[in-house]
Design a protein around this motif. Structure first.
Motif, PDB file in Angstrom:
ATOM      1  N   HIS A  46      47.924   1.455 -13.037  1.00 51.86           N
ATOM      2  CA  HIS A  46      48.272   2.734 -12.426  1.00 51.86           C
ATOM      3  C   HIS A  46      48.022   3.860 -13.422  1.00 51.86           C
ATOM      4  CE1 HIS A  46      50.325   1.399  -8.671  1.00 51.86           C
ATOM      5  NE2 HIS A  46      50.328   0.269  -9.349  1.00 51.86           N
ATOM      6  N   MET A  47      47.487   4.961 -12.910  1.00 49.44           N
ATOM      7  CA  MET A  47      47.179   6.118 -13.752  1.00 49.44           C
ATOM      8  C   MET A  47      48.442   6.738 -14.355  1.00 49.44           C
ATOM      9  SD  MET A  47      43.914   6.687 -13.966  1.00 49.44           S
ATOM     10  CE  MET A  47      43.821   8.421 -14.376  1.00 49.44           C
ATOM     11  N   VAL A  48      49.580   6.534 -13.722  1.00 52.15           N
ATOM     12  CA  VAL A  48      50.833   7.071 -14.270  1.00 52.15           C
ATOM     13  C   VAL A  48      51.089   6.493 -15.653  1.00 52.15           C
ATOM     14  CG1 VAL A  48      53.320   7.205 -13.941  1.00 52.15           C
ATOM     15  CG2 VAL A  48      51.794   7.440 -11.980  1.00 52.15           C
ATOM     16  N   MET A  49      50.826   5.207 -15.805  1.00 50.59           N
ATOM     17  CA  MET A  49      51.050   4.529 -17.082  1.00 50.59           C
ATOM     18  C   MET A  49      49.936   4.833 -18.087  1.00 50.59           C
ATOM     19  SD  MET A  49      52.740   2.312 -18.953  1.00 50.59           S
ATOM     20  CE  MET A  49      52.518   1.077 -20.236  1.00 50.59           C
ATOM     21  N   ALA A  56      47.315   7.957 -22.810  1.00 58.52           N
ATOM     22  CA  ALA A  56      46.114   8.612 -23.328  1.00 58.52           C
ATOM     23  C   ALA A  56      46.311  10.102 -23.565  1.00 58.52           C
ATOM     24  CB  ALA A  56      44.949   8.385 -22.357  1.00 58.52           C
ATOM     25  N   LEU A  57      46.963  10.789 -22.639  1.00 61.50           N
ATOM     26  CA  LEU A  57      47.057  12.242 -22.731  1.00 61.50           C
ATOM     27  C   LEU A  57      47.870  12.732 -23.931  1.00 61.50           C
ATOM     28  CD1 LEU A  57      46.132  14.819 -21.366  1.00 61.50           C
ATOM     29  CD2 LEU A  57      48.179  14.745 -19.940  1.00 61.50           C
ATOM     30  N   LEU A 115      40.892   1.843 -18.320  1.00 58.47           N
ATOM     31  CA  LEU A 115      41.892   0.778 -18.365  1.00 58.47           C
ATOM     32  C   LEU A 115      42.388   0.420 -16.972  1.00 58.47           C
ATOM     33  CD1 LEU A 115      43.769  -1.122 -19.867  1.00 58.47           C
ATOM     34  CD2 LEU A 115      45.321   0.789 -20.266  1.00 58.47           C
ATOM     35  N   SER A 116      42.786   1.418 -16.186  1.00 59.09           N
ATOM     36  CA  SER A 116      43.351   1.142 -14.861  1.00 59.09           C
ATOM     37  C   SER A 116      42.302   0.558 -13.924  1.00 59.09           C
ATOM     38  CB  SER A 116      43.942   2.422 -14.271  1.00 59.09           C
ATOM     39  OG  SER A 116      42.957   3.424 -14.144  1.00 59.09           O
ATOM     40  N   ILE A 143      49.851  -2.505 -24.469  1.00 59.44           N
ATOM     41  CA  ILE A 143      48.884  -2.673 -23.378  1.00 59.44           C
ATOM     42  C   ILE A 143      48.560  -4.140 -23.160  1.00 59.44           C
ATOM     43  CG2 ILE A 143      46.548  -2.096 -22.625  1.00 59.44           C
ATOM     44  CD1 ILE A 143      46.766   0.481 -24.226  1.00 59.44           C
ATOM     45  N   LEU A 144      48.440  -4.912 -24.246  1.00 55.76           N
ATOM     46  CA  LEU A 144      48.123  -6.335 -24.124  1.00 55.76           C
ATOM     47  C   LEU A 144      49.218  -7.086 -23.377  1.00 55.76           C
ATOM     48  CD1 LEU A 144      46.151  -8.607 -24.950  1.00 55.76           C
ATOM     49  CD2 LEU A 144      47.537  -8.934 -26.991  1.00 55.76           C
TER      50      LEU A 144
END
Length: 223
Positions: free
Chosen positions: A97-100, A105-106, A160-161, A79-80
């Motif tokens: 983007h929520m895709v990433m 997370a899920l 995050l996003s 992530i960094l």
């Protein structure tokens, strides 16, 4: 107007190609060759950061889960790298983007839940009712704790996003107004953009740390 503004973060609008998601791996390519020389300054600094994270995660997970910290350290590093890459011009910001973010997370949350309910069912049931709860409020606390548990992957991903896209959006808004300003206001705008870039660098570090720490806390609750 808002649709066109947010369209700048759309993968299909950058370079008009589907290769934007390859930016996730660019972090490995831009590591300077001096990093791999032992002992180099970059290597020593990064090893100290990882060792500090290892000790902190170990206090949350317990001494029995020493190897489990590698997962969260790798998550922090991924992530960094991607957060910092998004600060460079013409590089696709995958973590906005929520895709990433939801893909990170899920699966983690689902793994923790499956492990906890299969191996520590009584412990997981005990988490649904906080200690000291009056008997009258117990059904409501079970509902509240269940809902808060189910929305954890969503809150991780959205946090995050949203933090990554907010700063980029503000910098884009200010940058688009530069063409209509006078030369004196442009100088002020450049200073503001530099300050925003510094702030975004701090946000990139903080958000990757928060994501990794919260994932570690969720993992420690199922043990």
């Amino acid at each position: 107007m808002m649709a066109n503004l947010f369209a700048s973060f759309d993968p299909s609008t950058n370079w008009n190609t589907s290769m934007n998601w390859t930016s996730i791996m660019i972090g490995i390519l831009i590591i300077p060759p001096s990093f791999w020389l032992t002992p180099s300054r970059n290597n020593i600094l990064w090893n100290k950061i990882l060792l500090t994270l290892h000790k902190e995660f170990l206090t949350l997970l317990g001494p029995k889960n020493k190897t489990l910290t590698l997962i969260f350290i790798s998550l922090f590093s991924l992530i960094l790298f991607n957060n910092f890459l998004g600060l460079f011009p013409y590089i696709f910001t995958s973590t906005s983007h929520m895709v990433m973010t939801l893909s990170l997370a899920l699966p983690l949350w689902l793994t923790f839940m499956l492990f906890g309910w299969i191996n520590n069912s009584i412990h997981m049931f005990a988490h649904l009712v906080p200690q000291g709860t009056p008997p009258v409020l117990m059904p409501f606390m079970v509902c509240i704790e269940t809902i808060s548990n189910l929305i954890r992957p969503g809150t991780l991903a959205i946090r995050l996003s949203a933090n990554m896209i907010a700063g980029h959006l503000l910098m884009t808004l200010l940058g688009n107004t530069g063409t209509t300003m006078s030369i004196y206001l442009v100088n002020i705008l450049i200073i503001i953009q530099i300050l925003l870039l510094t702030l975004e660098s701090a946000v990139a570090i903080i958000q990757s740390y928060v994501f990794a720490v919260l994932s570690t806390l969720y993992s420690s609750e199922v043990n």
